[in-house]
Design a protein around this motif. Sequence first.
Motif, PDB file in Angstrom:
ATOM      1  N   ALA A  22      47.130  51.851  55.337  1.00  0.00           N
ATOM      2  CA  ALA A  22      48.568  52.110  55.238  1.00  0.00           C
ATOM      3  C   ALA A  22      49.151  51.377  54.037  1.00  0.00           C
ATOM      4  O   ALA A  22      50.229  50.762  54.092  1.00  0.00           O
ATOM      5  CB  ALA A  22      49.286  51.684  56.527  1.00  0.00           C
ATOM      6  N   HIS A  23      48.422  51.468  52.909  1.00  0.00           N
ATOM      7  CA  HIS A  23      48.826  50.738  51.711  1.00  0.00           C
ATOM      8  C   HIS A  23      48.551  51.590  50.482  1.00  0.00           C
ATOM      9  O   HIS A  23      47.438  52.117  50.319  1.00  0.00           O
ATOM     10  CB  HIS A  23      48.057  49.413  51.625  1.00  0.00           C
ATOM     11  N   ALA A  24      49.552  51.744  49.611  1.00  0.00           N
ATOM     12  CA  ALA A  24      49.432  52.679  48.485  1.00  0.00           C
ATOM     13  C   ALA A  24      48.816  52.108  47.212  1.00  0.00           C
ATOM     14  O   ALA A  24      48.059  52.799  46.542  1.00  0.00           O
ATOM     15  CB  ALA A  24      50.803  53.273  48.163  1.00  0.00           C
ATOM     16  N   PRO A  25      49.111  50.860  46.820  1.00  0.00           N
ATOM     17  CA  PRO A  25      48.523  50.335  45.586  1.00  0.00           C
ATOM     18  C   PRO A  25      47.037  50.007  45.778  1.00  0.00           C
ATOM     19  O   PRO A  25      46.665  48.959  46.326  1.00  0.00           O
ATOM     20  CB  PRO A  25      49.329  49.063  45.299  1.00  0.00           C
ATOM     21  N   VAL A  26      46.171  50.915  45.343  1.00  0.00           N
ATOM     22  CA  VAL A  26      44.740  50.782  45.569  1.00  0.00           C
ATOM     23  C   VAL A  26      43.978  50.978  44.267  1.00  0.00           C
ATOM     24  O   VAL A  26      44.272  51.900  43.498  1.00  0.00           O
ATOM     25  CB  VAL A  26      44.230  51.820  46.601  1.00  0.00           C
ATOM     26  N   VAL A  27      43.019  50.112  44.026  1.00  0.00           N
ATOM     27  CA  VAL A  27      42.066  50.266  42.931  1.00  0.00           C
ATOM     28  C   VAL A  27      40.698  50.502  43.542  1.00  0.00           C
ATOM     29  O   VAL A  27      40.288  49.786  44.465  1.00  0.00           O
ATOM     30  CB  VAL A  27      42.023  49.017  42.022  1.00  0.00           C
ATOM     31  N   ARG A  28      40.019  51.532  43.061  1.00  0.00           N
ATOM     32  CA  ARG A  28      38.650  51.800  43.487  1.00  0.00           C
ATOM     33  C   ARG A  28      37.725  51.537  42.303  1.00  0.00           C
ATOM     34  O   ARG A  28      37.948  52.053  41.209  1.00  0.00           O
ATOM     35  CB  ARG A  28      38.487  53.240  43.967  1.00  0.00           C
ATOM     36  N   ALA A  29      36.692  50.730  42.524  1.00  0.00           N
ATOM     37  CA  ALA A  29      35.794  50.351  41.436  1.00  0.00           C
ATOM     38  C   ALA A  29      34.344  50.508  41.861  1.00  0.00           C
ATOM     39  O   ALA A  29      34.012  50.438  43.042  1.00  0.00           O
ATOM     40  CB  ALA A  29      36.048  48.909  41.013  1.00  0.00           C
ATOM     41  N   MET A  30      33.476  50.723  40.875  1.00  0.00           N
ATOM     42  CA  MET A  30      32.040  50.796  41.116  1.00  0.00           C
ATOM     43  C   MET A  30      31.321  49.876  40.140  1.00  0.00           C
ATOM     44  O   MET A  30      31.093  50.226  38.991  1.00  0.00           O
ATOM     45  CB  MET A  30      31.533  52.231  40.941  1.00  0.00           C
ATOM     46  N   PRO A  31      30.993  48.638  40.561  1.00  0.00           N
ATOM     47  CA  PRO A  31      30.207  47.738  39.722  1.00  0.00           C
ATOM     48  C   PRO A  31      28.708  47.995  39.925  1.00  0.00           C
ATOM     49  O   PRO A  31      28.335  48.912  40.660  1.00  0.00           O
ATOM     50  CB  PRO A  31      30.610  46.358  40.237  1.00  0.00           C
ATOM     51  N   ASN A  32      27.859  47.200  39.293  1.00  0.00           N
ATOM     52  CA  ASN A  32      26.429  47.290  39.571  1.00  0.00           C
ATOM     53  C   ASN A  32      25.814  45.894  39.645  1.00  0.00           C
ATOM     54  O   ASN A  32      26.460  44.892  39.344  1.00  0.00           O
ATOM     55  CB  ASN A  32      25.705  48.194  38.562  1.00  0.00           C
ATOM     56  N   THR A  33      24.561  45.826  40.052  1.00  0.00           N
ATOM     57  CA  THR A  33      23.958  44.535  40.399  1.00  0.00           C
ATOM     58  C   THR A  33      23.826  43.534  39.253  1.00  0.00           C
ATOM     59  O   THR A  33      23.840  42.325  39.523  1.00  0.00           O
ATOM     60  CB  THR A  33      22.578  44.732  41.063  1.00  0.00           C
ATOM     61  N   PRO A  34      23.691  43.942  37.973  1.00  0.00           N
ATOM     62  CA  PRO A  34      23.677  42.914  36.924  1.00  0.00           C
ATOM     63  C   PRO A  34      24.955  42.084  36.877  1.00  0.00           C
ATOM     64  O   PRO A  34      25.009  41.078  36.156  1.00  0.00           O
ATOM     65  CB  PRO A  34      23.481  43.734  35.637  1.00  0.00           C
ATOM     66  N   ALA A  35      25.968  42.484  37.644  1.00  0.00           N
ATOM     67  CA  ALA A  35      27.182  41.674  37.766  1.00  0.00           C
ATOM     68  C   ALA A  35      26.854  40.281  38.288  1.00  0.00           C
ATOM     69  O   ALA A  35      27.612  39.333  38.053  1.00  0.00           O
ATOM     70  CB  ALA A  35      28.170  42.361  38.711  1.00  0.00           C
ATOM     71  N   GLN A  36      25.733  40.143  38.981  1.00  0.00           N
ATOM     72  CA  GLN A  36      25.350  38.843  39.537  1.00  0.00           C
ATOM     73  C   GLN A  36      25.091  37.808  38.451  1.00  0.00           C
ATOM     74  O   GLN A  36      25.145  36.605  38.710  1.00  0.00           O
ATOM     75  CB  GLN A  36      24.116  38.999  40.420  1.00  0.00           C
ATOM     76  N   ILE A  37      24.813  38.266  37.223  1.00  0.00           N
ATOM     77  CA  ILE A  37      24.619  37.338  36.111  1.00  0.00           C
ATOM     78  C   ILE A  37      25.673  37.575  35.020  1.00  0.00           C
ATOM     79  O   ILE A  37      25.487  37.184  33.874  1.00  0.00           O
ATOM     80  CB  ILE A  37      23.198  37.451  35.519  1.00  0.00           C
ATOM     81  N   GLY A  38      26.769  38.256  35.392  1.00  0.00           N
ATOM     82  CA  GLY A  38      27.834  38.509  34.439  1.00  0.00           C
ATOM     83  C   GLY A  38      27.514  39.555  33.395  1.00  0.00           C
ATOM     84  O   GLY A  38      28.173  39.638  32.355  1.00  0.00           O
TER      85      GLY A  38
END
Length: 281
Positions: free
Chosen positions: A112-128
């Motif tokens: 019940a909340h309108a301001p939404v961001v949907r994102a798709m990261p990947n596993t190398p995010a674990q090391i930046g």
Amino acid sequence: MFNDRTISFIGGGVMGEAMIRGLVEQKLVAPDRVVVADPWQPRLDELGERHGVQVTRDNGEAAEAGQIVVLSIKPQSVGAVLPQIRGRLRGDDLLLSILAGTPIRILADGSAHAPVVRAMPNTPAQIGRGISVWTATPEVSGRQRDEARAILGALGREIFLDDERYLDMATALSGSGPGYVFLLMEALIDSGVHMGFPRRVSEELVVETLRGSVEFAAQSGKHAAELRNQVTSPGGTTAAALYHMEKGGLRTVVSRGIWAAYQRSIELGRVGDERGKGGAD
């Protein structure tokens, strides 16, 4: 950047922790302005001790505490979690989801909340070194977009696209992409061992070959086909190998696999839609 903001994470898994680590290490937010909710107490204890963040087993409590609420749970849990945070977010709060295959309509309706961001990261995010594709609803303000960009930037690079349909494509290509790379690594390493290399040597050769090739491609700015042609001498060893790979249908198999991942992401969205509706009623 987030000195006056509290960021709450619903889900303390691998990707959630990667985001927390990036934000805290880059000093974008103080550890005591981060709240993590997770049902498993030992995991909460671990996160609290390792990063100095606040922890709770109550998703609703975490949602109320944050001006930015990050959904970092498994997609299969969305139907159970959204009712727990429904009505807990204030009008100017931001809901940021990294759930694969979960459309914005499910997130917005279920919370019940309108301001939404949907994102798709990947596993190398674990090391930046990850890359995230994201989009936002019209209700997301300019400040909130900057905040989303900063949070995702703590994981690596980020790309904003204004059409949500690209998120399922990104899930198949970059989100699942590391799995394809690891499979290729495994095949190359095993081939080296088959020829007679010690596994340790084969692993080092493959890892450095992939690392160097990717960095060279990024710096050169040339098309992958052009780079491939540069190392493929007529009648040479590379040409012999590539001939058998092409004959075996490597391109077709890769394309079909990525298309299957894309279709599965869309299917997860349909399943999540049913779960979201069931949970919100």
